[in-house]
Enzyme design. Structure first.
Site, PDB file in Angstrom:
ATOM      1  N   ASN A   1       0.863  -1.182   0.000  1.00 54.16           N
ATOM      2  CA  ASN A   1       0.000   0.000   0.000  1.00 54.16           C
ATOM      3  C   ASN A   1       0.902   1.236   0.000  1.00 54.16           C
ATOM      4  OD1 ASN A   1      -1.841   2.012   0.437  1.00 54.16           O
ATOM      5  ND2 ASN A   1      -2.441   1.360   2.493  1.00 54.16           N
ATOM      6  N   TRP A   2       1.020   1.852  -1.178  1.00 47.40           N
ATOM      7  CA  TRP A   2       1.933   3.002  -1.292  1.00 47.40           C
ATOM      8  C   TRP A   2       1.317   4.290  -0.740  1.00 47.40           C
ATOM      9  CZ3 TRP A   2       4.391   2.606  -6.906  1.00 47.40           C
ATOM     10  CH2 TRP A   2       5.266   1.515  -6.924  1.00 47.40           C
ATOM     11  N   LYS A   3       0.027   4.258  -0.439  1.00 47.56           N
ATOM     12  CA  LYS A   3      -0.674   5.452   0.057  1.00 47.56           C
ATOM     13  C   LYS A   3      -0.424   6.643  -0.880  1.00 47.56           C
ATOM     14  CE  LYS A   3      -0.305   3.571   4.660  1.00 47.56           C
ATOM     15  NZ  LYS A   3      -0.486   3.776   6.074  1.00 47.56           N
TER      16      LYS A   3
ATOM     17  N   HIS B   1      -9.885   0.937   4.467  1.00 38.21           N
ATOM     18  CA  HIS B   1      -8.672   1.257   5.239  1.00 38.21           C
ATOM     19  C   HIS B   1      -9.022   2.272   6.332  1.00 38.21           C
ATOM     20  CE1 HIS B   1      -4.665   2.587   6.274  1.00 38.21           C
ATOM     21  NE2 HIS B   1      -4.194   1.527   5.641  1.00 38.21           N
TER      22      HIS B   1
ATOM     23  N   GLU C   1      -6.037  -4.623  10.490  1.00 37.04           N
ATOM     24  CA  GLU C   1      -5.026  -3.602  10.733  1.00 37.04           C
ATOM     25  C   GLU C   1      -5.408  -2.778  11.966  1.00 37.04           C
ATOM     26  OE1 GLU C   1      -2.756  -2.712   6.796  1.00 37.04           O
ATOM     27  OE2 GLU C   1      -4.388  -1.294   7.042  1.00 37.04           O
TER      28      GLU C   1
ATOM     29  N   GLY D   1       1.852   2.443  10.810  1.00 37.18           N
ATOM     30  CA  GLY D   1       2.882   3.476  10.649  1.00 37.18           C
ATOM     31  C   GLY D   1       3.546   3.935  11.937  1.00 37.18           C
TER      32      GLY D   1
ATOM     33  N   SER E   1       2.888  -1.853  10.654  1.00 39.45           N
ATOM     34  CA  SER E   1       4.310  -1.770  11.022  1.00 39.45           C
ATOM     35  C   SER E   1       5.093  -3.059  10.754  1.00 39.45           C
ATOM     36  CB  SER E   1       4.458  -1.346  12.485  1.00 39.45           C
ATOM     37  OG  SER E   1       3.976  -0.029  12.652  1.00 39.45           O
TER      38      SER E   1
ATOM     39  N   GLY F   1       4.536   1.427   4.932  1.00 42.65           N
ATOM     40  CA  GLY F   1       5.871   2.052   4.906  1.00 42.65           C
ATOM     41  C   GLY F   1       6.966   1.168   4.319  1.00 42.65           C
TER      42      GLY F   1
HETATM   43  C1  PEP Z   1      -1.234   0.303   6.068  1.00 41.71           C
HETATM   44  O1  PEP Z   1      -1.510   1.471   6.227  1.00 41.71           O
HETATM   45  O2  PEP Z   1      -1.948  -0.428   5.359  1.00 41.71           O
HETATM   46  C2  PEP Z   1      -0.055  -0.210   6.739  1.00 41.71           C
HETATM   47  C3  PEP Z   1      -0.021  -1.470   7.050  1.00 41.71           C
HETATM   48  O3  PEP Z   1       0.926   0.700   7.030  1.00 41.71           O
HETATM   49  P1  PEP Z   1       2.321   0.425   7.752  1.00 41.71           P
HETATM   50  O4  PEP Z   1       2.888  -0.861   7.203  1.00 41.71           O
HETATM   51  O5  PEP Z   1       3.167   1.611   7.383  1.00 41.71           O
HETATM   52  O6  PEP Z   1       2.047   0.327   9.205  1.00 41.71           O
END
Ligand code: PEP
Length: 215
Positions: free
Chosen positions: A7-9, A93, A142, A148, A178, A200
């Site tokens: 997920n590049w956001k 999300h 999640e 993050g 994370s 990330g």
């Molecule tokens: C996400 O937002 O889908 C996610 C898992 O982010 P991160 O890996 O940065 O915690």
């Protein structure tokens, strides 16, 4: 089959995205046991699609689809218009629930439209209390505090939530929050967890590669 969903956001411009794919494709990856999905921002879908034309192993997804089917909805990107360009869409999300006030009703509509246009939803839940629309085949758990922050959730806790969600055996269950190369293995060795949704750590191709290699 293990899923690794990037997920590049709201990150990367065209050059950065093409550079990521070039670097990634030069790594000695083996994809036979894994399903890898890259979810860039909308503007990068088509150039990445062209770049991945001859690649059977990397699928594309979006981070959302519109709640509308088509019409006068300035700025929206619809499932109908994405049909054939992507195979997956992240829906629900927690960042969209929080910053764009997406309700269960809106999310259910998005899921229905995605399915109508042959896009597989990757449906995100924040915990066992979130409801899951019908016909979902991939659920990503999640926990908000883990996204993050560097505070990934213990595997035991993740499994507890999975059990409480009471999913059908046919549903794939992913964890996100994370994930790094140092903690990914803890989840991947566990047969309750079918893959990872990675934010990330998916932005750098080398870092992402180190994680998928564990699958
Ligand atoms: C996400 O937002 O889908 C996610 C898992 O982010 P991160 O890996 O940065 O915690």
């Amino acid at each position: 089959m293990r899923y690794f969903i990037a997920n590049w956001k709201a990150n990367k411009n065209l050059n950065e995205a093409l550079d990521w794919i070039d670097k990634f494709l030069n790594l000695p990856s083996r994809y036979d046991r894994i399903k890898m999905v890259v979810c860039p921002p909308f503007h990068l879908i088509h150039p990445l699609k062209l770049k991945l034309r001859d690649n059977k192993f990397i699928s594309l997804g979006t981070q959302d689809v519109s709640v509308f089917e088509s019409g006068n909805y300035t700025g929206e990107v619809t499932a109908k218009s994405l049909k054939g360009l992507i195979d997956y869409a992240i829906i629900g999300h927690s960042e969209r629930r929080k910053y764009f006030q997406e309700s269960d009703e809106v999310l259910t509509k998005k899921v229905q439209l995605a399915l109508k246009y042959e896009i597989q939803p990757v449906y995100c839940v924040r915990g066992e209390k979130d409801s899951i629309p019908e016909n979902i085949k991939i659920v990503a758990y999640e926990p908000v505090y883990a996204i993050g922050t560097g505070q990934n959730e213990d595997v035991e806790k993740v499994i507890e939530v999975k059990k409480k969600l009471n999913l059908s055996e046919k549903v794939s269950f992913l964890y996100g929050g994370s994930i790094t190369e140092s903690n990914a293995q803890d989840y991947l060795v566990n047969s309750y967890i079918d893959g990872l949704l990675i934010g990330g750590s998916s932005l750098d191709p080398d870092e992402f590669f180190k994680i998928i290699k564990l699958g």
